[in-house]
Design an enzyme around this catalytic site. Sequence first.
Site, PDB file in Angstrom:
ATOM      1  N   ASP A   1       0.817  -1.220   0.000  1.00 58.03           N
ATOM      2  CA  ASP A   1       0.000   0.000   0.000  1.00 58.03           C
ATOM      3  C   ASP A   1       0.852   1.272   0.000  1.00 58.03           C
ATOM      4  O   ASP A   1       1.986   1.277   0.470  1.00 58.03           O
ATOM      5  CB  ASP A   1      -0.930  -0.008   1.226  1.00 58.03           C
TER       6      ASP A   1
ATOM      7  N   THR B   1     -10.769  -6.818  -4.457  1.00 54.54           N
ATOM      8  CA  THR B   1     -12.113  -6.820  -5.058  1.00 54.54           C
ATOM      9  C   THR B   1     -12.772  -5.438  -4.895  1.00 54.54           C
ATOM     10  O   THR B   1     -13.710  -5.118  -5.619  1.00 54.54           O
ATOM     11  CB  THR B   1     -13.013  -7.903  -4.408  1.00 54.54           C
TER      12      THR B   1
ATOM     13  N   ASN C   1     -10.952  -2.609  -5.130  1.00 58.85           N
ATOM     14  CA  ASN C   1     -10.209  -1.614  -5.924  1.00 58.85           C
ATOM     15  C   ASN C   1     -10.881  -1.293  -7.269  1.00 58.85           C
ATOM     16  O   ASN C   1     -10.517  -0.325  -7.931  1.00 58.85           O
ATOM     17  CB  ASN C   1      -8.756  -2.056  -6.158  1.00 58.85           C
ATOM     18  N   TRP C   2     -11.924  -2.087  -7.649  1.00 57.08           N
ATOM     19  CA  TRP C   2     -12.687  -1.772  -8.863  1.00 57.08           C
ATOM     20  C   TRP C   2     -13.428  -0.445  -8.717  1.00 57.08           C
ATOM     21  O   TRP C   2     -13.881   0.132  -9.699  1.00 57.08           O
ATOM     22  CB  TRP C   2     -13.702  -2.879  -9.185  1.00 57.08           C
TER      23      TRP C   2
ATOM     24  N   SER D   1      -7.814  -4.423   5.433  1.00 52.91           N
ATOM     25  CA  SER D   1      -8.373  -4.149   4.094  1.00 52.91           C
ATOM     26  C   SER D   1      -8.755  -5.429   3.341  1.00 52.91           C
ATOM     27  O   SER D   1      -8.428  -5.593   2.166  1.00 52.91           O
ATOM     28  CB  SER D   1      -7.403  -3.290   3.274  1.00 52.91           C
TER      29      SER D   1
HETATM   30  C1  IPE Z   1      -5.211  -2.563   0.025  1.00 53.65           C
HETATM   31  O1  IPE Z   1      -4.962  -1.221  -0.170  1.00 53.65           O
HETATM   32  C2  IPE Z   1      -5.241  -3.273  -1.300  1.00 53.65           C
HETATM   33  C3  IPE Z   1      -3.953  -3.406  -1.984  1.00 53.65           C
HETATM   34  C4  IPE Z   1      -2.806  -2.994  -1.535  1.00 53.65           C
HETATM   35  C5  IPE Z   1      -4.006  -4.067  -3.254  1.00 53.65           C
HETATM   36  P1  IPE Z   1      -6.158  -0.164  -0.325  1.00 53.65           P
HETATM   37  O2  IPE Z   1      -5.521   1.149  -0.561  1.00 53.65           O
HETATM   38  O3  IPE Z   1      -7.136  -0.629  -1.330  1.00 53.65           O
HETATM   39  O4  IPE Z   1      -6.836  -0.228   1.113  1.00 53.65           O
HETATM   40  P2  IPE Z   1      -7.677   0.870   1.887  1.00 53.65           P
HETATM   41  O5  IPE Z   1      -8.709   1.396   0.954  1.00 53.65           O
HETATM   42  O6  IPE Z   1      -6.714   1.938   2.315  1.00 53.65           O
HETATM   43  O7  IPE Z   1      -8.244   0.144   3.071  1.00 53.65           O
HETATM   44  C1  IPE Z   2      -1.695   0.214  -3.331  1.00 52.45           C
HETATM   45  O1  IPE Z   2      -1.440   1.574  -3.391  1.00 52.45           O
HETATM   46  C2  IPE Z   2      -1.970  -0.389  -4.686  1.00 52.45           C
HETATM   47  C3  IPE Z   2      -3.377  -0.716  -4.930  1.00 52.45           C
HETATM   48  C4  IPE Z   2      -4.328  -0.668  -4.043  1.00 52.45           C
HETATM   49  C5  IPE Z   2      -3.736  -1.118  -6.275  1.00 52.45           C
HETATM   50  P1  IPE Z   2      -2.624   2.626  -3.424  1.00 52.45           P
HETATM   51  O2  IPE Z   2      -3.007   2.855  -4.842  1.00 52.45           O
HETATM   52  O3  IPE Z   2      -3.714   2.235  -2.535  1.00 52.45           O
HETATM   53  O4  IPE Z   2      -1.888   3.935  -2.879  1.00 52.45           O
HETATM   54  P2  IPE Z   2      -2.451   4.904  -1.765  1.00 52.45           P
HETATM   55  O5  IPE Z   2      -2.795   4.075  -0.586  1.00 52.45           O
HETATM   56  O6  IPE Z   2      -3.637   5.590  -2.358  1.00 52.45           O
HETATM   57  O7  IPE Z   2      -1.309   5.830  -1.491  1.00 52.45           O
HETATM   58 MG    MG Z   3      -4.058   2.468  -0.567  1.00 52.46          MG
END
Ligand code: IPE
Ligand code: IPE
Ligand code: MG
Length: 264
Positions: free
Chosen positions: A41, A87, A89-90, A217
């Site tokens: 993350d 799931t 992140n969509w 998460s």
């Molecule tokens: C968790 O990160 C998912 C991945 C790293 C792929 P997110 O950025 O999606 O999680 P939240 O929204 O901060 O909980």
């Molecule tokens: C994790 O990094 C990668 C995915 C969830 C795909 P983020 O894209 O969530 O990056 P932040 O948390 O917004 O900085």
């Molecule tokens: Mg993130």
Amino acid sequence: MYPVLNKFFGTSTKEVQKPLQVDTLGLNPERIPAHIAIIMDGNGRWAKAQGKVRTYGHQVGAQTLKTIVRFAGQIGVKAITAYAFSTENWKRPVTEVKFIMELLSYYLTAEIEELNANNVQMRFSGSREGLPPAILKKMDTAVAVTKNNTGVILNIAVNYGGQDEILHAVRAIASQVQAGTLKVEDITAAVFEDNLYTHGLPAPDLLIRPGGDQRISNFLLWQIAYAEIWTTDVYWPAFTPDLLVEAIKAYQSRERRFGGLVSK
Ligand code: IPE
Ligand code: IPE
Ligand code: MG
């Protein structure tokens, strides 16, 4: 390696990567976590801090994963499960989702030869539903090409959600019961685990979350029951092998009790 883990990882000693002397890193070679789960993350925030677009963070984050997997293999880690796309992140803008899918597709083409040469065994955990067929095909090829490799297992969690995984397992088990091939009283933890997307891997010993947040998460909800958790404010693209060593040192300093008592 702990004998109990042989059923998951085999006993082959074939290794392309040269092992590092882990004691020179201040680590106990007897207690290297076999399976490390990483919530990768902070890509977007890292990019923003550099004055760049979020997608640049995903690009650099993918490089970081390569570096960490290679190093982990050299210090004797057996498997890494890396959370790449959830799931949930969509929900992100279509352009970002598309970029992440293209990045994955690029890596599965450009890097597979090197991963294979480094003896890495690729796996994927997550739902196949909703993923573009071209990516599914590349994922299947990567798994097939590397399936006999005996080095570190790189399990990428793509279109993965812990709740989705549990529902998927429940449905699969229920249909076996309905078909008369499984009795209700035979539904054990082992049967349940065989129906999870992570089947064939032991539960993670250590869960690492960079990026400063202290939450799960929806990652590996069943599997992390007794994982040791280590977090850092460092964003994933800036994560280094030194930080992995720091996380493993913290892990090694902890006493795992699994609900029992440790005899002194
Ligand atoms: C968790 O990160 C998912 C991945 C790293 C792929 P997110 O950025 O999606 O999680 P939240 O929204 O901060 O909980
Ligand atoms: C994790 O990094 C990668 C995915 C969830 C795909 P983020 O894209 O969530 O990056 P932040 O948390 O917004 O900085
Ligand atoms: Mg993130």
